[in-house]
Design a protein around this motif. Structure first.
Motif, PDB file in Angstrom:
ATOM      1  N   PHE A 111       3.097  36.268 -20.593  1.00 22.86           N
ATOM      2  CA  PHE A 111       2.526  36.477 -21.926  1.00 22.86           C
ATOM      3  C   PHE A 111       3.448  35.895 -22.995  1.00 22.86           C
ATOM      4  O   PHE A 111       2.987  35.264 -23.954  1.00 22.86           O
ATOM      5  N   GLN A 112       4.739  36.114 -22.840  1.00 24.43           N
ATOM      6  CA  GLN A 112       5.692  35.638 -23.844  1.00 24.43           C
ATOM      7  C   GLN A 112       5.669  34.125 -23.992  1.00 24.43           C
ATOM      8  O   GLN A 112       5.773  33.604 -25.109  1.00 24.43           O
ATOM      9  N   GLN A 114       3.155  32.080 -23.663  1.00 25.28           N
ATOM     10  CA  GLN A 114       2.006  31.672 -24.472  1.00 25.28           C
ATOM     11  C   GLN A 114       2.079  32.176 -25.907  1.00 25.28           C
ATOM     12  O   GLN A 114       1.656  31.486 -26.839  1.00 25.28           O
ATOM     13  N   LEU A 115       2.624  33.363 -26.107  1.00 21.20           N
ATOM     14  CA  LEU A 115       2.797  33.865 -27.474  1.00 21.20           C
ATOM     15  C   LEU A 115       3.808  33.020 -28.240  1.00 21.20           C
ATOM     16  O   LEU A 115       3.635  32.756 -29.434  1.00 21.20           O
ATOM     17  N   GLU A 116       4.858  32.582 -27.546  1.00 21.09           N
ATOM     18  CA  GLU A 116       5.851  31.710 -28.184  1.00 21.09           C
ATOM     19  C   GLU A 116       5.208  30.394 -28.606  1.00 21.09           C
ATOM     20  O   GLU A 116       5.494  29.864 -29.682  1.00 21.09           O
ATOM     21  N   SER A 118       1.838  29.777 -29.145  1.00 21.12           N
ATOM     22  CA  SER A 118       0.777  29.940 -30.146  1.00 21.12           C
ATOM     23  C   SER A 118       1.291  30.491 -31.469  1.00 21.12           C
ATOM     24  O   SER A 118       1.035  29.916 -32.535  1.00 21.12           O
ATOM     25  N   ASP A 158      -2.728  35.606 -20.115  1.00 23.97           N
ATOM     26  CA  ASP A 158      -1.674  35.233 -21.055  1.00 23.97           C
ATOM     27  C   ASP A 158      -2.191  34.313 -22.155  1.00 23.97           C
ATOM     28  O   ASP A 158      -1.964  34.544 -23.348  1.00 23.97           O
ATOM     29  N   TYR A 159      -2.930  33.281 -21.765  1.00 22.02           N
ATOM     30  CA  TYR A 159      -3.454  32.310 -22.724  1.00 22.02           C
ATOM     31  C   TYR A 159      -4.445  32.950 -23.686  1.00 22.02           C
ATOM     32  O   TYR A 159      -4.341  32.808 -24.914  1.00 22.02           O
ATOM     33  N   THR A 161      -4.970  36.109 -24.494  1.00 23.48           N
ATOM     34  CA  THR A 161      -4.364  37.109 -25.369  1.00 23.48           C
ATOM     35  C   THR A 161      -3.600  36.454 -26.507  1.00 23.48           C
ATOM     36  O   THR A 161      -3.659  36.905 -27.662  1.00 23.48           O
ATOM     37  N   SER A 162      -2.888  35.371 -26.212  1.00 30.44           N
ATOM     38  CA  SER A 162      -2.132  34.689 -27.270  1.00 30.44           C
ATOM     39  C   SER A 162      -3.069  34.100 -28.319  1.00 30.44           C
ATOM     40  O   SER A 162      -2.753  34.101 -29.519  1.00 30.44           O
ATOM     41  N   LYS A 163      -4.224  33.607 -27.892  1.00 29.13           N
ATOM     42  CA  LYS A 163      -5.172  33.025 -28.850  1.00 29.13           C
ATOM     43  C   LYS A 163      -5.883  34.107 -29.664  1.00 29.13           C
ATOM     44  O   LYS A 163      -6.222  33.887 -30.832  1.00 29.13           O
TER      45      LYS A 163
END
Length: 253
Positions: A111-112, A114-116, A118, A158-159, A161-163
């Motif tokens: 998750f991190q 993809q969050l990093e 996005s 992961d993808y 959730t980041s979007k």
């Protein structure tokens, strides 16, 4: 400000949707900044194709200092500041429904990543461009999302959730920055046919999307790129905080 008066920076601009977005803005006369991380050869080929109205600059969007340096280099090259930012960079992800991690395997580290990409990436580019945006009283920020967080037909945890987080980020930025003449919007595509990231997707999956989409086709990257142009153009000047879904009608919001 008309598109042909602008300097447009596209993160992850050397391939896939980023490349098509660069081409679309260049076609309309904009000066373009092709940001890349690893794909130097593709970025330089694209710059050569466009000519002097393009510059290719390497920067990891997750790195604040590299992004700041990229904006300075673009300003020096074109002798005018960036006016539009397209946050498109996608780090370490492929749309592979077979090998994706399920709920029992996915880690917080996934998750991190993809969050990093996005959120942190978009934050860095916005903060780099903001002083010039405020000074000229104009700025266009377009974040690239996905229809999967509204219709997660494949659970890319992961993808997706980041979007979804990026939409909240978009609307907060739109609310705060509107007073300076800056609009912040999101464009969310469906599975695009074809990009590097979607190349692992089987024809069966694409066929399923095509059969269940009103336009009976998967969205092409250049179709999504044309929608991105709207938010940077004078026609989109009164629109901010919005998420435009460009997927042939699969998701109707």
């Amino acid at each position: 400000m008309r598109i042909n008066e602008q300097v447009v920076l596209v993160t992850g601009g050397s391939r896939g949707l980023g490349s098509e977005t660069i081409k679309a803005f260049a076609r309309e006369g904009a000066k373009v900044v092709i940001n890349y991380f690893n794909s130097e050869e593709k970025a330089l080929e694209l710059k050569e194709q466009i000519g002097t109205n393009a510059i290719a600059l390497q920067a990891d969007v997750r790195d604040h200092e590299q992004v700041q340096a990229m904006f300075r280099q673009a300003n020096e090259y074109f002798n005018q500041p960036v006016t539009t930012i397209v946050n498109n960079a996608l780090v370490n992800f492929r749309f592979d429904p077979v090998s994706k991690k399920d709920a029992s395997e996915i880690s917080w580290a996934d998750f991190q990543i993809q969050l990093e990409s996005s959120i942190r990436g978009a934050l860095n580019t916005i903060q780099a461009g903001l002083p010039d945006f405020k000074e000229i009283g104009f700025g266009r920020i377009i974040n690239i999302g996905t229809n999967l967080f509204q219709n997660p037909v494949v659970a890319y945890h992961d993808y997706t959730t980041s979007k979804a987080a990026l939409l909240g980020f978009t609307r907060n930025m739109a609310n705060e920055l509107g007073q300076y003449g800056i609009t912040v919007n999101m464009v969310s595509g469906g599975l695009l046919k074809m990009t590097d990231a979607s190349s692992a997707t089987s024809e069966e999956v694409f066929a399923l999307i095509e059969s269940s989409t009103p336009l009976r086709k998967a969205t092409d990257p250049n179709e999504l790129a044309d929608a991105i142009l709207f938010f940077a153009s004078p026609w989109g000047r009164a629109v901010t905080g919005q998420n435009l879904v460009v997927d042939g009608g699969l998701v109707m919001d």
